[in-house]
Design a protein around this motif. Sequence first.
Motif, PDB file in Angstrom:
ATOM      1  N   UNK A 243      -1.532 -60.513 -81.017  1.00 37.33           N
ATOM      2  CA  UNK A 243      -2.507 -61.068 -81.957  1.00 37.33           C
ATOM      3  C   UNK A 243      -2.099 -60.828 -83.405  1.00 37.33           C
ATOM      4  N   UNK A 244      -1.711 -59.604 -83.745  1.00 38.84           N
ATOM      5  CA  UNK A 244      -1.398 -59.321 -85.144  1.00 38.84           C
ATOM      6  C   UNK A 244      -0.139 -60.063 -85.596  1.00 38.84           C
ATOM      7  N   UNK A 245       0.723 -60.412 -84.647  1.00 43.92           N
ATOM      8  CA  UNK A 245       1.966 -61.107 -84.995  1.00 43.92           C
ATOM      9  C   UNK A 245       1.726 -62.584 -85.310  1.00 43.92           C
ATOM     10  N   UNK A 246       0.561 -63.093 -84.959  1.00 47.44           N
ATOM     11  CA  UNK A 246       0.289 -64.525 -85.120  1.00 47.44           C
ATOM     12  C   UNK A 246       0.014 -64.929 -86.564  1.00 47.44           C
ATOM     13  N   UNK A 247      -0.235 -63.987 -87.432  1.00 49.19           N
ATOM     14  CA  UNK A 247      -0.506 -64.308 -88.833  1.00 49.19           C
ATOM     15  C   UNK A 247      -1.360 -63.238 -89.480  1.00 49.19           C
ATOM     16  N   UNK A 248      -1.317 -63.163 -90.823  1.00 52.04           N
ATOM     17  CA  UNK A 248      -2.052 -62.139 -91.564  1.00 52.04           C
ATOM     18  C   UNK A 248      -1.693 -60.756 -91.042  1.00 52.04           C
ATOM     19  N   UNK A 249      -0.405 -60.517 -90.885  1.00 52.49           N
ATOM     20  CA  UNK A 249       0.053 -59.304 -90.204  1.00 52.49           C
ATOM     21  C   UNK A 249      -0.433 -58.033 -90.903  1.00 52.49           C
ATOM     22  N   UNK A 250      -0.138 -57.911 -92.188  1.00 52.54           N
ATOM     23  CA  UNK A 250      -0.488 -56.671 -92.888  1.00 52.54           C
ATOM     24  C   UNK A 250      -1.998 -56.459 -92.895  1.00 52.54           C
ATOM     25  N   UNK A 251      -2.751 -57.523 -93.199  1.00 54.75           N
ATOM     26  CA  UNK A 251      -4.211 -57.404 -93.204  1.00 54.75           C
ATOM     27  C   UNK A 251      -4.732 -57.004 -91.826  1.00 54.75           C
ATOM     28  N   UNK A 281     -11.964 -60.589 -83.311  1.00 59.45           N
ATOM     29  CA  UNK A 281     -10.917 -60.806 -82.314  1.00 59.45           C
ATOM     30  C   UNK A 281     -10.066 -59.545 -82.137  1.00 59.45           C
ATOM     31  N   UNK A 282      -9.841 -58.842 -83.231  1.00 53.47           N
ATOM     32  CA  UNK A 282      -9.091 -57.587 -83.157  1.00 53.47           C
ATOM     33  C   UNK A 282      -9.828 -56.559 -82.308  1.00 53.47           C
ATOM     34  N   UNK A 283     -11.132 -56.466 -82.494  1.00 53.68           N
ATOM     35  CA  UNK A 283     -11.918 -55.503 -81.717  1.00 53.68           C
ATOM     36  C   UNK A 283     -11.784 -55.774 -80.216  1.00 53.68           C
ATOM     37  N   UNK A 284     -11.803 -57.033 -79.855  1.00 57.74           N
ATOM     38  CA  UNK A 284     -11.657 -57.393 -78.449  1.00 57.74           C
ATOM     39  C   UNK A 284     -10.263 -57.003 -77.939  1.00 57.74           C
ATOM     40  N   UNK A 285      -9.236 -57.306 -78.735  1.00 54.78           N
ATOM     41  CA  UNK A 285      -7.867 -57.002 -78.322  1.00 54.78           C
ATOM     42  C   UNK A 285      -7.617 -55.496 -78.243  1.00 54.78           C
ATOM     43  N   UNK A 286      -8.328 -54.730 -79.059  1.00 53.30           N
ATOM     44  CA  UNK A 286      -8.137 -53.284 -79.094  1.00 53.30           C
ATOM     45  C   UNK A 286      -8.929 -52.552 -78.004  1.00 53.30           C
TER      46      UNK A 286
END
Length: 294
Positions: A243-251, A281-286
């Motif tokens: 997920x983080x690699x798909x865009x807005x990586x640093x954020x 979406x991050x919360x779900x992935x984490x």
Amino acid sequence: MTAFPFAGVNLAITTPFDAQGKIDFARFEHLLEVYIAAGVQGFVLSSGTGMHVYLSKDESKELIAFGAKVIAGRARIIAQASALLVDEVVERTRHARDCGADGVMVLPPFFEGPTDDQGIIDFYTSVAAAGLPVIGYNVPQAVGVEITPALFRQLSQIPNFVSVKDSSGDLAAQASLMRTGLPTMNGADPLVPYALYAGAAGLIWGGANLAPKTCVALVKAASEHRWDDAREIWKALEPVMSLIWQGDYVQSVYAGAEIMGYGAGHPRRPLARLAADKVDALRVALAPLSEEMR
């Protein structure tokens, strides 16, 4: 992996900022202690994930000096020394050396810099003369320069040029670098287990800010050839690393680290904090990594 000086997890650590957008050194010290306790073997200070491009030269040098003092030999230190001017890269490298860093990571010349192989060789020759092991940085989609296997072989002839970190995200291209027999480091989060299986010498890993204990456990399993265990650990890591690699990586790394209890504040402008729907979406992935927080 044991003979290579930068084997294992080298965390491209976030740079914490306070509410005024200044470097929060107290929080930085806290994060270093937490990550060291989690088993992280090395740190990249002033990393891309740590917003190197948005730190002034003096800020980057102060961050590296402070981080090296806190780490105090308990983990390896790689300092990013990338800059537009070769003389500045050399200056930053010498500063990192004087602070006790074990190596530097340096982008090839970028923004209308030389793209021919000889120009890149000359550049890295100047940097390597500053007296620290140099890790080249292959991220052609960002800088327009590709370190090919042929160029890698030539660069490896430079004293102190020790490796290339490949962040192309292309496993086949990374494998071609590995086939040279030279130490290649993976810098693409979604490729971690595949790169380890293919023979990556080490990792520079920004996503490890989110779950350092789990990332260290994965690399340990791989180093011991416990591939079934590594695959099970990766099942928990894969959703968020993809997920983080798909865009807005640093954020995404900053937001995810906050969710997981490794907060570094918000990214520095001009980067904005991550949009609310992406945080959700991050919360779900984490979620599969909830054990990390205990």
